[in-house]
Write a protein that holds these residues in place. Structure first.
Motif: not given
Length: 185
Positions: A37-39, A135-137, A141-145, A157-159
């Motif tokens: 939601k933040d990003i 990039i950090a966000a 998110l990608k790590a959580h996914a 998210l990676e794209q």
């Protein structure tokens, strides 16, 4: 007294072990959703700032980079909406004070410096701060996914993360010319 002490220890141990179960997964899911939601808010806010930054840029390459990143940012917003959809959630924004502050730095650069290479240098600094935040966000998110086993979301998210990295590299490239011009003026 020993019984009271033992019962307090047992109570704490039971509480800790209870919170090590599904509670953490629920908290991590909430963190993921809140960050999403933040990003989402951040990207929408940035999409309003980029045209102003483009107009304020003196260097044509910088102006074009801001225009190009606006198109990418619109795509980022669409991808985030796809992520919400994949999760079965309505796309919802949550105000991002960090992005609000970073965009404000860009506004200050426009107000504080006359149009020219020095202002462009300040705009690049502000824009790169934005890129690093994004990039950090997206990386988080990608790590959580990945942990959630959401492969399609990871791909989306990676794209976006790669595009943010490319935008940062482009700004670094442009800054070499802009900075040389600013220092030689």
């Amino acid at each position: 007294m020993k019984n009271e002490s033992t019962s307090k220890t047992t109570s704490r141990t039971t509480s800790k072990s209870a919170s090590n179960g599904s509670g953490h997964k629920e908290n991590l899911s909430k963190i993921f959703e809140d960050t999403l939601k933040d990003i989402y808010w951040a990207e929408k806010h940035l999409s309003k700032a980029l045209p102003k930054m483009s107009k304020a840029a003196y260097d044509e390459q910088l102006s074009a980079a801001f225009d190009n990143h606006l198109k990418e940012t619109e795509g980022h917003i669409e991808r985030l909406e796809q992520v919400f959809e994949q999760l079965g959630k309505k796309a919802q924004a949550k105000k991002c004070p960090a992005m609000e502050g970073l965009v404000e730095e860009g506004k200050e650069a426009i107000e504080e410096y006359d149009k020219g290479y020095a202002r462009d240098a300040a705009l690049i600094i502000a824009a790169q701060k934005v890129e690093h935040y994004e990039i950090a966000a997206y990386g988080s998110l990608k790590a959580h996914a990945k942990m959630m086993g959401e492969d399609e979301i990871v791909s989306l998210l990676e794209q976006t993360e790669q595009e943010e990295g490319n935008a940062d590299k482009k700004l670094t490239q442009i800054s070499k010319t802009v900075n040389e011009q600013a220092y030689s003026a």
